[in-house]
Design a protein around this motif. Structure first.
Motif, PDB file in Angstrom:
ATOM      1  N   ARG A  55       0.736  -1.169  -0.057  1.00 55.26           N
ATOM      2  CA  ARG A  55      -0.073  -0.055   0.211  1.00 55.26           C
ATOM      3  C   ARG A  55       0.874   1.285   0.036  1.00 55.26           C
ATOM      4  O   ARG A  55       0.503   2.443  -0.305  1.00 55.26           O
ATOM      5  CB  ARG A  55      -0.934  -0.035   1.248  1.00 55.26           C
ATOM      6  N   ASP A  56       2.004   1.078   0.475  1.00 55.34           N
ATOM      7  CA  ASP A  56       3.231   2.147   0.803  1.00 55.34           C
ATOM      8  C   ASP A  56       3.764   2.820  -0.469  1.00 55.34           C
ATOM      9  O   ASP A  56       4.605   3.562  -0.471  1.00 55.34           O
ATOM     10  CB  ASP A  56       3.673   2.080   1.851  1.00 55.34           C
ATOM     11  N   ASN A  57       3.858   2.004  -1.812  1.00 50.61           N
ATOM     12  CA  ASN A  57       4.554   2.263  -2.843  1.00 50.61           C
ATOM     13  C   ASN A  57       5.958   2.465  -2.667  1.00 50.61           C
ATOM     14  O   ASN A  57       6.719   3.375  -3.112  1.00 50.61           O
ATOM     15  CB  ASN A  57       3.910   3.559  -3.549  1.00 50.61           C
ATOM     16  N   GLY A  58       6.618   1.635  -1.607  1.00 52.78           N
ATOM     17  CA  GLY A  58       8.080   1.598  -1.558  1.00 52.78           C
ATOM     18  C   GLY A  58       8.492   2.540  -0.380  1.00 52.78           C
ATOM     19  O   GLY A  58       9.561   2.807   0.126  1.00 52.78           O
ATOM     20  N   ARG A  59       7.368   3.393   0.151  1.00 57.19           N
ATOM     21  CA  ARG A  59       7.749   4.276   1.230  1.00 57.19           C
ATOM     22  C   ARG A  59       7.835   3.230   2.735  1.00 57.19           C
ATOM     23  O   ARG A  59       7.033   2.580   2.999  1.00 57.19           O
ATOM     24  CB  ARG A  59       6.625   5.609   1.552  1.00 57.19           C
ATOM     25  N   TYR A 161      14.621  -2.070   9.609  1.00 49.93           N
ATOM     26  CA  TYR A 161      13.769  -3.156   9.178  1.00 49.93           C
ATOM     27  C   TYR A 161      12.230  -2.625   9.304  1.00 49.93           C
ATOM     28  O   TYR A 161      11.880  -2.187  10.203  1.00 49.93           O
ATOM     29  CB  TYR A 161      13.886  -4.543  10.149  1.00 49.93           C
ATOM     30  N   THR A 162      11.685  -2.897   7.960  1.00 48.04           N
ATOM     31  CA  THR A 162      10.481  -2.706   7.614  1.00 48.04           C
ATOM     32  C   THR A 162       9.401  -3.644   7.820  1.00 48.04           C
ATOM     33  O   THR A 162       8.307  -3.769   7.776  1.00 48.04           O
ATOM     34  CB  THR A 162      10.199  -1.865   6.638  1.00 48.04           C
ATOM     35  N   SER A 163      10.253  -5.128   7.612  1.00 48.34           N
ATOM     36  CA  SER A 163       9.477  -6.457   7.649  1.00 48.34           C
ATOM     37  C   SER A 163      10.134  -7.435   8.392  1.00 48.34           C
ATOM     38  O   SER A 163      11.397  -7.263   8.627  1.00 48.34           O
ATOM     39  CB  SER A 163       9.061  -6.592   6.018  1.00 48.34           C
ATOM     40  N   MET A 164       9.637  -8.664   8.476  1.00 44.70           N
ATOM     41  CA  MET A 164      10.326  -9.714   9.245  1.00 44.70           C
ATOM     42  C   MET A 164      11.446 -10.256   8.323  1.00 44.70           C
ATOM     43  O   MET A 164      11.443 -10.718   7.206  1.00 44.70           O
ATOM     44  CB  MET A 164       9.281 -10.840   9.576  1.00 44.70           C
TER      45      MET A 164
END
Length: 201
Positions: A55-59, A161-164
């Motif tokens: 949903r964040d288009n790379g942000r 880190y933005t994800s696991m």
């Protein structure tokens, strides 16, 4: 006098001999203690973890929101009023309109224009140029007692880190999967860092 000197030399040699034996006797014990935490033959590999929500288009919204002290959904709501520029940087008028739209939602949470600029500038990057937001790769090692992995020690918690991330622990022919706990803060150096790693064997 010569006999006295020889006697003294003998005492010194004897003393040195006893010291050397004592040191040699201590070494195996010391090695055994450190060996009980030996990581030889065990590897901990950490990969990925910098993927963003579709949903964040790379942000890196999860990082931005944490630094601003709001939830990702609040920041997404704020950003929904922004009109991204299709050709490079937005004009001055468009940039002001976008900033106004963001602050309309964020200012009730105590977020100032200065704070928004600080956080936005830190995490701004151009993917088209192969850039990423500032990222620090984490590192960890296994604690091994009597040949068995008992824990995973984080030697570098990393950041952003933005994800696991994917964590693989290998010991000989055995492979285990680690699960990271990610910490989100209002500090650039610790935001998105790995707080702990659990696993089952």
């Amino acid at each position: 006098m010569n006999r006295i000197k020889m006697g003294l030399v003998g005492l010194v040699i004897a003393a040195l001999g006893i010291t050397a034996v004592a040191a040699a006797a201590q070494s195996p014990k010391d090695n055994a203690d450190s060996g009980s935490l030996n990581t030889t033959g065990v590897s901990v590999t950490i990969t990925g973890g910098f993927e963003t929500d579709r949903r964040d288009n790379g942000r890196p919204v999860v990082l931005i929101a944490s630094m601003l002290g709001v939830t990702p959904d609040v920041f997404r709501e704020a950003f929904s009023g922004v009109t991204p520029s299709k050709n490079g940087s937005p004009s001055g008028e468009q940039a002001q309109a976008n900033k106004k739209a963001l602050l309309k939602v964020l200012s009730p949470y105590g977020i100032t224009n200065e704070r928004l600029d600080e956080v936005s500038n830190y995490y701004r990057y151009k993917a088209s140029l192969g850039e990423t937001w500032p990222q620090t790769q984490a590192a960890a090692e296994a604690v091994v007692v009597d040949g068995k992995i008992t824990a995973i020690t984080i030697t570098n918690p990393g950041a952003a880190y933005t994800s696991m991330p994917k964590i693989i622990i290998r010991q000989g022919n055995l492979t285990y999967k680690g699960i990271a706990s990610i910490l989100y803060t209002e500090d650039f150096t610790t935001n998105g860092s790995i707080a702990s790693i659990s696993f089952s064997n």
